[in-house]
Motif scaffolding. Structure first.
Motif, PDB file in Angstrom:
ATOM      1  N   GLN A   1       0.821  -1.208   0.000  1.00 54.17           N
ATOM      2  CA  GLN A   1       0.000   0.000   0.000  1.00 54.17           C
ATOM      3  C   GLN A   1       0.857   1.261   0.000  1.00 54.17           C
ATOM      4  O   GLN A   1       0.563   2.229  -0.710  1.00 54.17           O
ATOM      5  CB  GLN A   1      -0.930  -0.010   1.220  1.00 54.17           C
ATOM      6  CG  GLN A   1      -1.966  -1.119   1.184  1.00 54.17           C
ATOM      7  CD  GLN A   1      -2.608  -1.367   2.528  1.00 54.17           C
ATOM      8  OE1 GLN A   1      -2.392  -0.617   3.472  1.00 54.17           O
ATOM      9  NE2 GLN A   1      -3.388  -2.433   2.629  1.00 54.17           N
TER      10      GLN A   1
ATOM     11  N   VAL B   1      -7.258   2.986  -1.713  1.00 51.11           N
ATOM     12  CA  VAL B   1      -6.316   1.860  -1.743  1.00 51.11           C
ATOM     13  C   VAL B   1      -6.534   0.950  -0.539  1.00 51.11           C
ATOM     14  O   VAL B   1      -6.555  -0.283  -0.662  1.00 51.11           O
ATOM     15  CB  VAL B   1      -4.856   2.378  -1.774  1.00 51.11           C
ATOM     16  CG1 VAL B   1      -3.861   1.238  -1.542  1.00 51.11           C
ATOM     17  CG2 VAL B   1      -4.560   3.055  -3.117  1.00 51.11           C
ATOM     18  N   LEU B   2      -6.724   1.543   0.651  1.00 51.02           N
ATOM     19  CA  LEU B   2      -6.956   0.754   1.867  1.00 51.02           C
ATOM     20  C   LEU B   2      -8.266  -0.026   1.780  1.00 51.02           C
ATOM     21  O   LEU B   2      -8.324  -1.205   2.136  1.00 51.02           O
ATOM     22  CB  LEU B   2      -6.967   1.669   3.086  1.00 51.02           C
ATOM     23  CG  LEU B   2      -5.629   2.298   3.489  1.00 51.02           C
ATOM     24  CD1 LEU B   2      -5.846   3.328   4.596  1.00 51.02           C
ATOM     25  CD2 LEU B   2      -4.643   1.241   3.948  1.00 51.02           C
TER      26      LEU B   2
ATOM     27  N   SER C   1      -8.043  -2.984  -0.541  1.00 47.64           N
ATOM     28  CA  SER C   1      -7.316  -4.072   0.107  1.00 47.64           C
ATOM     29  C   SER C   1      -8.209  -4.841   1.072  1.00 47.64           C
ATOM     30  O   SER C   1      -8.207  -6.080   1.096  1.00 47.64           O
ATOM     31  CB  SER C   1      -6.095  -3.493   0.840  1.00 47.64           C
ATOM     32  OG  SER C   1      -5.379  -4.517   1.493  1.00 47.64           O
TER      33      SER C   1
END
Length: 243
Positions: A165, A234-235, A238
């Protein structure tokens, strides 16, 4: 006639179409695109060929000092629709863009990637990919990430999710200046396109951040807003994928 444009030529069109009927000097455009004025002139020629190739009349006026885009909003939309329809990976990427594309593909997929897969995705030869991979190795080395090459399985990374990340964000942050997280019809933002399905998450993330600004009576500066939205997207991606 089958004509394609590369990323820099697309960036030039973005800049020109952003301010229609306004003369943009070669020096200004060269500084924005981080290229020489000669390159800007060459990009313009290719862009004119592309526009002609999709059946539109000449829409760029050239003078000794600069360029003026004279297309209507309808014509601009037609051009972007044609670019988007052909698919992002059919852009003729510059060597540097291609290196970053491979980096982000490896970071995104969580699995080994073969040479032939990269050839098919990026529309380049095996020799080109093999040459690029040496530079990709150097890129990951600066982050102390082990890059593995296996003749059967392909290329993979020995990397933690936190590292993954962080590198995605570090890689993309320099390119966020002209990025619009909600722009689905305009220019294609190369680096988010390399991260599968990030565009599906962005609208909701933008809504949440904007709601937080209002709720807590704060105003986030433009670049900080983009970085915040990007990191959260992005987090969340994921987490959604179970990582």
């Amino acid at each position: 006639m089958n004509v394609n444009i590369n990323k820099k030529q697309s960036d030039l069109f973005q800049e020109l179409s952003r301010y229609p009927n306004q003369n943009r000097s070669y020096d200004e455009l060269a500084e924005l695109l981080n290229v020489s004025t000669r390159s800007v002139r060459n990009y313009c020629v290719s862009l004119e060929e592309y526009i002609n190739g999709i059946g539109l009349s000449p829409l760029i006026e050239r003078t000794t000092t600069g360029l003026t885009y004279i297309g209507t909003s309808i014509q601009t939309k037609q051009i972007w629709e044609h670019i988007n329809k052909s698919g992002f990976y059919e852009f003729h990427l510059s060597p540097d863009d291609r290196i970053l594309a491979i980096v982000l593909i490896l970071l995104d997929l969580h699995r080994s990637v073969t040479v032939m897969e990269l050839c098919d995705i990026l529309f380049v030869s095996r020799a080109t990919i093999l040459n690029d991979i040496e530079k990709v190795k150097l890129y990951f080395r600066q982050y102390n990430v082990c890059f593995e090459a296996n003749t059967a399985r392909g290329y993979s990374l020995q990397i933690t999710e936190t590292q993954r990340q962080e590198i995605i964000c570090t890689t993309c942050f320099p390119y966020l200046r002209d990025w619009n997280p909600l722009d689905t019809e305009g220019s294609l933002f190369i680096h988010t396109e390399m991260i599968s399905h990030l565009d599906h998450i962005l609208p909701e993330i933008c809504r949440i951040v904007q709601k937080a600004e209002h709720q807590y009576d704060i105003t986030i500066a433009d670049i900080s807003y983009k970085q915040t939205v990007f990191i959260l997207a992005v987090l969340c991606k994921s987490l959604i994928e179970g990582y």
